[in-house]
Scaffold this motif. Sequence first.
Motif, PDB file in Angstrom:
ATOM      1  N   ASP A 137       0.819  -1.191   0.000  1.00 23.58           N
ATOM      2  CA  ASP A 137       0.000   0.000   0.000  1.00 23.58           C
ATOM      3  C   ASP A 137       0.862   1.254   0.000  1.00 23.58           C
ATOM      4  O   ASP A 137       1.516   1.539   1.000  1.00 23.58           O
ATOM      5  CB  ASP A 137      -0.842  -0.045   1.292  1.00 23.58           C
ATOM      6  CG  ASP A 137      -2.211   0.535   1.093  1.00 23.58           C
ATOM      7  OD1 ASP A 137      -2.509   0.898  -0.055  1.00 23.58           O
ATOM      8  OD2 ASP A 137      -2.956   0.607   2.087  1.00 23.58           O
ATOM      9  N   ASP A 193       2.512   0.908   3.712  1.00 24.21           N
ATOM     10  CA  ASP A 193       2.221  -0.267   4.526  1.00 24.21           C
ATOM     11  C   ASP A 193       2.320  -1.540   3.685  1.00 24.21           C
ATOM     12  O   ASP A 193       2.141  -1.513   2.464  1.00 24.21           O
ATOM     13  CB  ASP A 193       0.825  -0.142   5.144  1.00 24.21           C
ATOM     14  CG  ASP A 193       0.658  -1.087   6.325  1.00 24.21           C
ATOM     15  OD1 ASP A 193       1.689  -1.594   6.823  1.00 24.21           O
ATOM     16  OD2 ASP A 193      -0.485  -1.323   6.735  1.00 24.21           O
ATOM     17  N   ARG A 198       0.901  -5.641   4.045  1.00 27.69           N
ATOM     18  CA  ARG A 198       0.117  -6.564   4.861  1.00 27.69           C
ATOM     19  C   ARG A 198       0.235  -7.980   4.324  1.00 27.69           C
ATOM     20  O   ARG A 198       0.161  -8.213   3.118  1.00 27.69           O
ATOM     21  CB  ARG A 198      -1.357  -6.128   4.897  1.00 27.69           C
ATOM     22  CG  ARG A 198      -1.602  -4.926   5.794  1.00 27.69           C
ATOM     23  CD  ARG A 198      -3.060  -4.540   5.829  1.00 27.69           C
ATOM     24  NE  ARG A 198      -3.559  -4.202   4.493  1.00 27.69           N
ATOM     25  CZ  ARG A 198      -3.469  -2.985   3.955  1.00 27.69           C
ATOM     26  NH1 ARG A 198      -2.933  -1.992   4.645  1.00 27.69           N
ATOM     27  NH2 ARG A 198      -3.927  -2.758   2.742  1.00 27.69           N
ATOM     28  N   GLN A 236      -2.446  -8.669   8.015  1.00 24.03           N
ATOM     29  CA  GLN A 236      -1.695  -8.145   9.165  1.00 24.03           C
ATOM     30  C   GLN A 236      -0.565  -7.252   8.675  1.00 24.03           C
ATOM     31  O   GLN A 236       0.180  -7.657   7.784  1.00 24.03           O
ATOM     32  CB  GLN A 236      -1.057  -9.313   9.905  1.00 24.03           C
ATOM     33  CG  GLN A 236      -1.650  -9.586  11.254  1.00 24.03           C
ATOM     34  CD  GLN A 236      -0.860 -10.684  11.943  1.00 24.03           C
ATOM     35  OE1 GLN A 236      -0.230 -11.516  11.304  1.00 24.03           O
ATOM     36  NE2 GLN A 236      -0.901 -10.671  13.259  1.00 24.03           N
ATOM     37  N   SER A 237      -0.409  -6.085   9.289  1.00 18.42           N
ATOM     38  CA  SER A 237       0.657  -5.196   8.838  1.00 18.42           C
ATOM     39  C   SER A 237       2.022  -5.776   9.208  1.00 18.42           C
ATOM     40  O   SER A 237       2.255  -6.199  10.329  1.00 18.42           O
ATOM     41  CB  SER A 237       0.510  -3.823   9.486  1.00 18.42           C
ATOM     42  OG  SER A 237       1.641  -3.052   9.137  1.00 18.42           O
TER      43      SER A 237
END
Lengths: 253, 315, 291
Positions: free
Chosen positions: A7, A59, A61, A65-66
């Motif tokens: 992201d 980010d 994931r 989950q990051s």
Amino acid sequence: MALLEVDNLSKSFGGVTAVQNVSFAVDRGLVYSVIGPNGAGKTTLFNLITGVYTPTEGDIRLDGQSIAGVEPHALALKGMARTFQNLQICMNMTALENVMVGAHLQLDRNLIKAMLRFPGIARRDSELKDQAHELMRFVGLERYWNLGASSMPYGALKRLEIARALAAKPQILFLDEPAAGLNSMETGEIDELVRKVAGNDVTVVLVEHDMKMVMNISDRILVLDYGKKLTEGTAKEVRENPDVIAAYLGSNV
Amino acid sequence: MSVLKRQYPLMILAGVLLLLPLVLPNNYYYDIAIRMAINAIIVLGLNLLIGFAGQISLGHAGFVGVGAYASAILPSQFGWHPLLAMGAGAAIASTIAAIVARPIFRLKGHYLAMATLGLGIIIAIVIKNEAAYTGGPDGMPVAPLGLMGFEISGEKQWYWVLAAILLFSFWAARNLIDSPFGRALRALHGSEVASQVMGVDVVRYKVTIFVLSAFFASLMGSVTAHYIGFVTPNIADFFHSIELMTMVVVGGMASIYGSLIGAVLLTALPQALSTFEGWETVAFGSILILCMIFMPKGLVPTLAARFGRNGQEDR
Amino acid sequence: MFSQFLQFLFSGITVGATYALAALGFTLIYNASNVINFAQGEFIMLGGMLAFYFMQSGLSLPLALLLAIAIPAVVGVLFEKLAIEPARDAEVVTLIIITIGASLVIRGLIQIWLGKGAHSYPAFSGSEPIQIGGATLLPQSLWVLGITALVVVALWYFFSRTLAGKAILATSCNPLAAQLVGINTQWVLLVSFALSAALGAIGGVLLTPITLTSYDVGIMLGLKGFVAVVVGGLGSGLGAVVGGLLVGIIEAMAAGYISSAYKDAIPFILILFILFFMPRGIFGAQVTERV
Ligand SMILES: Nc1ncnc2c1ncn2[C@@H]1O[C@H](COP(=O)(O)OP(=O)(O)O)[C@@H](O)[C@H]1O
Ligand SMILES: [Mg+2]
């Protein structure tokens, strides 16, 4: 939900922004390729996702989950494995031992038990030896199994990296130019190997310059240029995109 | 590999240790053998750190000093049992190592060399300055080591004690290296980033092996103190650290039995050179340089490679 | 009160200047070859011991000083040629060990040749102390500071204004590229070692009338120069100078106000502190290792 989501990811080194606002998603079970000219930021992207570099922004994931900024060894625990464009083989060990390092997390790493050679440790280690042997056969390296890594040819080392990564039993595998520097026959063998791996329920993210191989095996392709996302889509879509042809493919395909 | 074959060198070592008393003519030679054994155990620990894990410690004598002075001070001035004092020394050395190592191992390259060097020098200076406890530069006497009413005394008894510790250490080190822990250690030396992405918590492994080697250095410091019956600050100084590192390098980095050979040779050398002071320093320096240039892998691995063994390093 | 502070400051910057010279020596070699030269301190010792020897044998002050700086420079070149070059591509550990070996050889030979005693020679221009704000400053301290300042300016000029200096900088940035544009990197290495040895010797020659010298002073002086490098930031020339002065001043202050017995420990406590909390020192650059 996609297995891997990236992201708005950015990374700069001093003045150079190697990756800039890149977003994409990789669905489970696919072969997803990242292409682009040299210096486009492909390796940096891999380093960011696998925790070797910390992102400047954005980010990442895994399974929702990051994982941005998480250390590489912790990501290995989450089923991530990779190979390196510039070989990262432990030259001080045998080929087989290199593969066994890949299975590190499946073993008892207790120091005291190791020093006193608890029977469980020795037994598990010899089982692992057999599995590692099997993996070396799988990637076509059985004849090197007892050799020191430093005495293996370049092409074999490229495959050793793959065997080591597979020993970790990853859910997602990143391959950074697995066929770089190989002749066309060896490239064909790597092509076949990647298909076999993908057939075993492993999601594969691939960086590769060999367009024939990329176009043949990729479900989706991401094109990077100067750190930015140029386009993303199926092989056909990418091949027909005029920007891509202008920036990169024109001379190759 | 069968257990038998794996521990072949260990059995030879056991045999040599058993037969050695038959040829040692007098206590002087027992004394040298004991010093060799003590050094070999410290060097083995240091080799796990330098040779196998590829990290450097330039202040290891500091940890030897911590153990030696714990065994000197705690029983005589605080009435502790010598064994408890020995344990306390090892615990203190390990704690210091852990505290220093955590932040340092996050850095790369030369930083560990700098930090360990500083640490070793600080320990040596503290020992020299705290004369009220340590006797300052003159040193202090150490009470004998008693075990349940039995007191270890004389070269012959110490010889057997050290032979036992030596065998255990080499057995345990071999096991460690052949375990997943040891493999991770060698892997992070080979490629730090690769071992990281394969799940090796590199910092934790480096810290653990550093602490382990400090622990053994401290224990052997205690043993030295009890054996000699006296300690001086020299045991913790920079030159002793360099001596220990020379033994690792000459015997062979990443070679278990190289540690033994290095310790044996270089413990014998100062005995041979003990009449020329400056020349001893020159000899140590020249050995270091020549070894690094012509035999960077050290004696045992170089010889092993020369006599076949498939080109793989001897471990 | 203030006069005491001033006194500590004077003695701090005087030894600090020597640390700065040693630190510049470290930095030069590190930049040119990525080697941390643990023998740097021995060049400081060599400078002082040789100056003592030549003056004792009746040479005039300028000639004695010149030889005491030139000979270590030659030793530096020999060291590079004989010990560093044959192991060019070795691991960091290996190179560190080689430099430690060289320092032992130099120290041992001087011990054999000139003995274990402590030596000194008269200050360059008398030892009548100068009174400043209630504190005293030795004329020799002015020599130390003045010549250090000159050396720093000369080095700055050399690296920023001359082709030879720029060639060295280029080599430290990227040896391969430097070689490709025709720089003789071999020569760069030799010059760096010679220069760095001479810098150390200058420090030794200047400091000896104040602090005495003997065959074994090199370790401590070198190590402190090295602390200065870490404080300033590995690889930075400005950092080396600032770090050197800072280490000298902190050491003098701590010795004066806290405990003189622990004077020698202070730089090493400082180094641990710096490594824990600001590992790149004051002027070190942030780099991400390439994979
Ligand atoms: N560790 C680093 N430090 C500084 N710059 C880097 C680093 N890693 C990569 N770069 C720069 O980032 C850009 C992208 O490099 P890279 O990701 O290796 O490209 P690719 O793999 O697509 O060929 C290049 O300009 C490169 O010089
Ligand atoms: Mg790349």
